[in-house]
Design an enzyme around this catalytic site. Structure first.
Site, PDB file in Angstrom:
ATOM      1  N   ASP A 206       0.861  -1.258  -0.038  1.00 41.01           N
ATOM      2  CA  ASP A 206       0.020   0.062   0.162  1.00 41.01           C
ATOM      3  C   ASP A 206       0.807   1.458  -0.030  1.00 41.01           C
ATOM      4  O   ASP A 206       1.835   1.092   0.632  1.00 41.01           O
ATOM      5  CB  ASP A 206      -0.847  -0.028   1.353  1.00 41.01           C
ATOM      6  N   GLU A 253       0.938  -0.597  -4.996  1.00 43.82           N
ATOM      7  CA  GLU A 253      -0.250   0.317  -5.083  1.00 43.82           C
ATOM      8  C   GLU A 253       0.349   1.653  -5.584  1.00 43.82           C
ATOM      9  O   GLU A 253       0.746   2.479  -4.647  1.00 43.82           O
ATOM     10  CB  GLU A 253      -0.759   0.239  -3.638  1.00 43.82           C
ATOM     11  N   ASP A 307     -11.293   0.519  -0.817  1.00 43.01           N
ATOM     12  CA  ASP A 307     -11.403   1.823  -0.436  1.00 43.01           C
ATOM     13  C   ASP A 307     -12.663   2.428  -1.467  1.00 43.01           C
ATOM     14  O   ASP A 307     -13.071   3.453  -1.192  1.00 43.01           O
ATOM     15  CB  ASP A 307     -10.368   2.704  -0.655  1.00 43.01           C
TER      16      ASP A 307
END
Length: 409
Positions: A206, A253, A307
């Protein structure tokens, strides 16, 4: 670029363990693996397996290493002292930090047993498990308490002001002292990657851009607007890890504000990036990376991530000008499915990207009530499948789409 172990064209589904019926391991997890296999899927993507915070978020865990006992099918299974000692010895770098923080190593032994059995079951069904590593640790975590010299006290993490927020986002996570990390050969990150690659076949990291440069907000500031960009460690972390662990099956990401240096770092490391179709279809947008015609083989393409809203929820609030662009893209790809979720599933499968991942909620054509997370809010992370929701008919439908686009293994 390649994702080690993933076929040339493959497909998968994102569903966190807590979203299984009952929210635990055991038969519901095995049932989902069976469903994935029937649907022709190669990858099961989960969210972090670490202990969640009080709001249920696994991205703000009290340990970057310890698994959450709340996922256990049998939390009362017997464990011997010898097993605990063997676990503590095998995981000597971090086990003591978790125990000192109040964690129970007996639960970690139980998790290791159950998760290893599930991984074997998944492999026997041709399914690999993709994990997720948050870039930062939580304030007050076992990590910050055990290795305080590796973290800064003058600034915290966040992102700068943008079109969505005049004051940016103040995450508040401790920032790494990258000079101190380098002096230790980046051992903490090497061990973190070792742990996650032992639990998963591949991992998504991430906020990858933070390794190139990161937004540092002065400690005590009420907003992120007065932060500044500071240089990250670059490839040094990953070079140290690959020297100890071998080739790294990592997906970067690379969403948000991504510039040429971030792309250069990603490409130099050979990590695939991400494309998200919900970020496409904007004729006035400056970021065109997610448009179907701009997707690349060296990406993992998503209908949406944890998300994002579900596709149906997203479509319900999409401006008409963007709907027109989405319909045009579907027509260009020969897609006429009237269900927006399945239209985007088909469009994602048609992309040149080596791997496509869709949300389970989109396979079910669910609306915003099934959204997993809304960034910046606390009342999230709670959606679960009901038993029997993922039917044999849905598996056959997804398998047909996967086969049409050459993604069956």
């Amino acid at each position: 670029m390649a994702i080690r172990g993933i076929p040339d064209r493959a497909a998968g589904v994102q569903l966190h363990v807590t979203s299984l019926p009952g929210g635990r391991l055991g038969e519901p997890a095995r049932d989902f693996v069976r469903w994935l296999s029937a649907a022709g899927q190669t990858v099961w993507q989960v969210l972090p397996l670490t202990v969640p915070d009080a709001h249920g978020s696994p991205y703000a865990s009290p340990s970057a290493f310890a698994a959450w006992p709340g996922l256990l099918e049998d939390p009362g299974a017997p464990v011997t002292d010898d097993e605990v000692a063997a676990f503590a010895d095998e995981h000597a770098y971090w086990a003591g930090s978790w125990a000192a923080h109040g964690g129970d190593l007996t639960d970690q032994v139980r998790f290791e047993r159950e998760w290893a059995a599930l991984r074997t079951f998944a492999a026997d069904h041709g399914v690999q498990v993709m994990g997720d590593i948050p870039i930062y640790v939580a304030a007050g975590s076992a990590d910050a308490a055990t290795w305080p010299d590796l973290f800064r006290d003058d600034a915290v993490a966040g992102v700068p002001p943008d079109a969505y927020s005049d004051t940016g986002q103040l995450w508040g996570n401790p920032l790494y002292d990258w000079a101190a990390m380098a002096a230790d050969g980046h051992r903490w990150w090497v061990e973190r990657l070792r742990r996650h690659l032992a639990l998963h076949d591949l991992v998504r990291i991430d906020h990858f851009r933070g390794f190139e440069s990161f937004w540092a907000v002065p400690a005590g500031d009420a907003t992120a607007e007065h932060g500044r960009w500071e240089p990250g460690p670059g490839r040094a972390v990953f070079d140290a890890a690959s020297a100890r662990l071998g080739p790294l099956p990592v997906v970067a990401e690379d969403l948000g504000v991504i510039d040429a240096p971030v792309e250069g770092l990603r490409d130099a490391l050979g990590f695939p990036g991400m494309g998200v179709l919900q970020f496409a279809f904007d004729p006035d947008g400056e970021d065109r990376r997610h448009e179907p015609e701009n997707l690349r083989r060296d990406q993992v393409v998503y209908t949406g991530t944890h998300d994002n809203d579900t596709v149906v929820g997203w479509w319900d609030t999409l401006p008409e000008r963007r709907r027109r662009e989405a319909r045009r893209a579907c027509r260009t790809a020969g897609i006429t499915d009237p269900d927006p979720a399945w239209a985007l599933i088909r469009l994602a499968h048609a992309a040149p990207c080596r791997l496509v991942v869709v949300q389970a909620q989109d396979v079910l054509s669910l609306g915003s009530e099934a959204r997993m997370n809304t960034p910046g809010t606390a009342a999230t992370w709670s959606w679960q499948l009901a038993p029997g929701m993922l039917t044999a008919d849905l598996a056959a439908r997804l398998r047909e789409v996967t086969g049409e686009h050459g993604r069956l293994v």
